[in-house]
Design a protein around this motif. Structure first.
Motif, PDB file in Angstrom:
ATOM      1  N   LEU A 104       0.825  -1.207   0.000  1.00  0.00           N
ATOM      2  CA  LEU A 104       0.000   0.000   0.000  1.00  0.00           C
ATOM      3  C   LEU A 104       0.864   1.263   0.000  1.00  0.00           C
ATOM      4  CD1 LEU A 104      -2.765  -1.152   2.502  1.00  0.00           C
ATOM      5  CD2 LEU A 104      -3.071  -0.713   0.055  1.00  0.00           C
ATOM      6  N   VAL A 105       1.977   1.221   0.722  1.00  0.00           N
ATOM      7  CA  VAL A 105       2.902   2.358   0.703  1.00  0.00           C
ATOM      8  C   VAL A 105       3.443   2.564  -0.707  1.00  0.00           C
ATOM      9  CG1 VAL A 105       5.145   3.207   1.505  1.00  0.00           C
ATOM     10  CG2 VAL A 105       3.555   2.173   3.131  1.00  0.00           C
ATOM     11  N   LEU A 106       3.867   1.476  -1.338  1.00  0.00           N
ATOM     12  CA  LEU A 106       4.410   1.570  -2.691  1.00  0.00           C
ATOM     13  C   LEU A 106       3.367   2.052  -3.691  1.00  0.00           C
ATOM     14  CD1 LEU A 106       6.536  -1.708  -2.824  1.00  0.00           C
ATOM     15  CD2 LEU A 106       7.357   0.626  -2.490  1.00  0.00           C
ATOM     16  N   GLU A 107       2.094   1.793  -3.395  1.00  0.00           N
ATOM     17  CA  GLU A 107       1.008   2.231  -4.273  1.00  0.00           C
ATOM     18  C   GLU A 107       0.526   3.640  -3.935  1.00  0.00           C
ATOM     19  OE1 GLU A 107      -0.345   0.622  -7.004  1.00  0.00           O
ATOM     20  OE2 GLU A 107       1.463  -0.592  -6.702  1.00  0.00           O
ATOM     21  N   GLY A 108       1.199   4.305  -2.998  1.00  0.00           N
ATOM     22  CA  GLY A 108       0.830   5.672  -2.647  1.00  0.00           C
ATOM     23  C   GLY A 108      -0.406   5.770  -1.778  1.00  0.00           C
ATOM     24  N   GLU A 109      -0.657   4.751  -0.957  1.00  0.00           N
ATOM     25  CA  GLU A 109      -1.797   4.755  -0.041  1.00  0.00           C
ATOM     26  C   GLU A 109      -1.303   4.624   1.402  1.00  0.00           C
ATOM     27  OE1 GLU A 109      -5.167   2.299  -1.170  1.00  0.00           O
ATOM     28  OE2 GLU A 109      -4.257   1.983  -3.140  1.00  0.00           O
ATOM     29  N   PRO A 110      -0.547   5.616   1.879  1.00  0.00           N
ATOM     30  CA  PRO A 110       0.066   5.492   3.207  1.00  0.00           C
ATOM     31  C   PRO A 110      -0.937   5.419   4.350  1.00  0.00           C
ATOM     32  CG  PRO A 110       0.303   7.732   2.369  1.00  0.00           C
ATOM     33  CD  PRO A 110      -0.220   6.906   1.236  1.00  0.00           C
TER      34      PRO A 110
ATOM     35  N   LEU B 185       9.200  -4.334  -2.956  1.00  0.00           N
ATOM     36  CA  LEU B 185       8.279  -5.054  -2.090  1.00  0.00           C
ATOM     37  C   LEU B 185       9.047  -5.954  -1.139  1.00  0.00           C
ATOM     38  CD1 LEU B 185       5.209  -5.543  -1.625  1.00  0.00           C
ATOM     39  CD2 LEU B 185       5.448  -7.563  -3.065  1.00  0.00           C
ATOM     40  N   ALA B 186       8.617  -5.979   0.116  1.00  0.00           N
ATOM     41  CA  ALA B 186       9.273  -6.814   1.121  1.00  0.00           C
ATOM     42  C   ALA B 186       9.359  -8.259   0.645  1.00  0.00           C
ATOM     43  CB  ALA B 186       8.489  -6.750   2.433  1.00  0.00           C
ATOM     44  N   PRO B 187      10.518  -8.917   0.832  1.00  0.00           N
ATOM     45  CA  PRO B 187      10.646 -10.304   0.390  1.00  0.00           C
ATOM     46  C   PRO B 187       9.720 -11.227   1.164  1.00  0.00           C
ATOM     47  CG  PRO B 187      12.527  -9.670   1.721  1.00  0.00           C
ATOM     48  CD  PRO B 187      11.736  -8.425   1.479  1.00  0.00           C
ATOM     49  N   VAL B 188       9.252 -12.267   0.486  1.00  0.00           N
ATOM     50  CA  VAL B 188       8.291 -13.197   1.078  1.00  0.00           C
ATOM     51  C   VAL B 188       8.879 -14.590   1.166  1.00  0.00           C
ATOM     52  CG1 VAL B 188       6.051 -14.299   0.760  1.00  0.00           C
ATOM     53  CG2 VAL B 188       6.334 -11.864   0.238  1.00  0.00           C
ATOM     54  N   PHE B 189       9.414 -15.072   0.049  1.00  0.00           N
ATOM     55  CA  PHE B 189       9.938 -16.424  -0.011  1.00  0.00           C
ATOM     56  C   PHE B 189      11.426 -16.415   0.319  1.00  0.00           C
ATOM     57  CE2 PHE B 189       6.307 -16.093  -2.811  1.00  0.00           C
ATOM     58  CZ  PHE B 189       5.527 -17.158  -2.406  1.00  0.00           C
TER      59      PHE B 189
END
Length: 214
Positions: free
Chosen positions: A143-149, A205-209
């Motif tokens: 959401l931060v990366l999409e500009g929705e803080p 984006l934060a790593p997941v795997f």
């Protein structure tokens, strides 16, 4: 001691692989043997050999969510995100009550820049498990990366509360507050992130795997 432990762990994995290969050779219809062999190969990071074995496991056990997940995971670790997507989708179809699988599917959608689908899966994951740390963290960061803080803040605050010793939520909180023009709070979060953990790269984006790097 560390080398001995590592060798022992791999020795047991190699032995398990040899055993599963014998089972498959002697009983070609032994479905779970394909799955266990594929998982063992993934553990050894031998993804190319794991893929055909896990495809066979899925063919033998199409209703197994774990088989689809393991195949998708091997594809992710080879960077085959598009190919992995239908496997995670199939895993969710056969195991709809798994918050973890919904989270993984959301993470794949997010990596493919399919944000609405990712948000839907993250929401489902959090409905099933509101205390899912990764879902709160990765959804908030997306959401931060999409500009929705403003929408990101509750997710990231929850992640910070769930893992108070991690600096990662605070790095993304700093970025969210900076977008909102609250630079004083953003700086406080940056300092806290630096104290709790190594510097990150919040533009990705934060790593997941496990195979991903931030």
């Amino acid at each position: 001691m560390r080398l001995r432990t590592c060798y022992t762990r791999h020795w047991w994995t190699w032995r398990r692989i040899a055993t599963k290969k014998r089972v498959i050779r002697d009983e070609p219809s032994a479905s779970t043997a394909f799955l266990e062999l594929g998982r063992a190969l993934v553990h050894l990071k031998n993804y190319e050999k794991a893929l055909p074995v896990l495809r066979q496991a899925v063919e033998e056990m199409p209703e197994s969510g774990i088989a689809h997940y393991e195949l998708g995971l091997a594809m992710v670790k080879m960077g085959q995100w598009e190919s992995a997507l239908p496997e995670f989708q199939a895993a969710v179809v056969v195991t709809p009550a798994s918050a973890q699988l919904h989270f993984y599917l959301g993470a794949v959608f997010a990596r493919l820049k399919r944000v609405p689908e990712a948000a839907k899966e993250f929401e489902t994951s959090l409905q099933q498990d509101p205390d899912h740390y990764q879902a709160n963290l990765v959804y908030g960061h997306m959401l931060v990366l999409e500009g929705e803080p403003a929408a990101a803040l509750p997710k990231l605050r929850k992640a910070a509360k769930l893992q108070p010793d991690s600096g990662e939520p605070h790095r993304y909180l700093a970025d969210a507050y900076a977008q909102l023009g609250q630079e004083g709070i953003a700086q406080r979060e940056r300092l806290l992130a630096e104290r709790l953990g190594p510097p990150g790269r919040p533009e990705k984006l934060a790593p997941v795997f496990a195979s991903e790097t931030p």
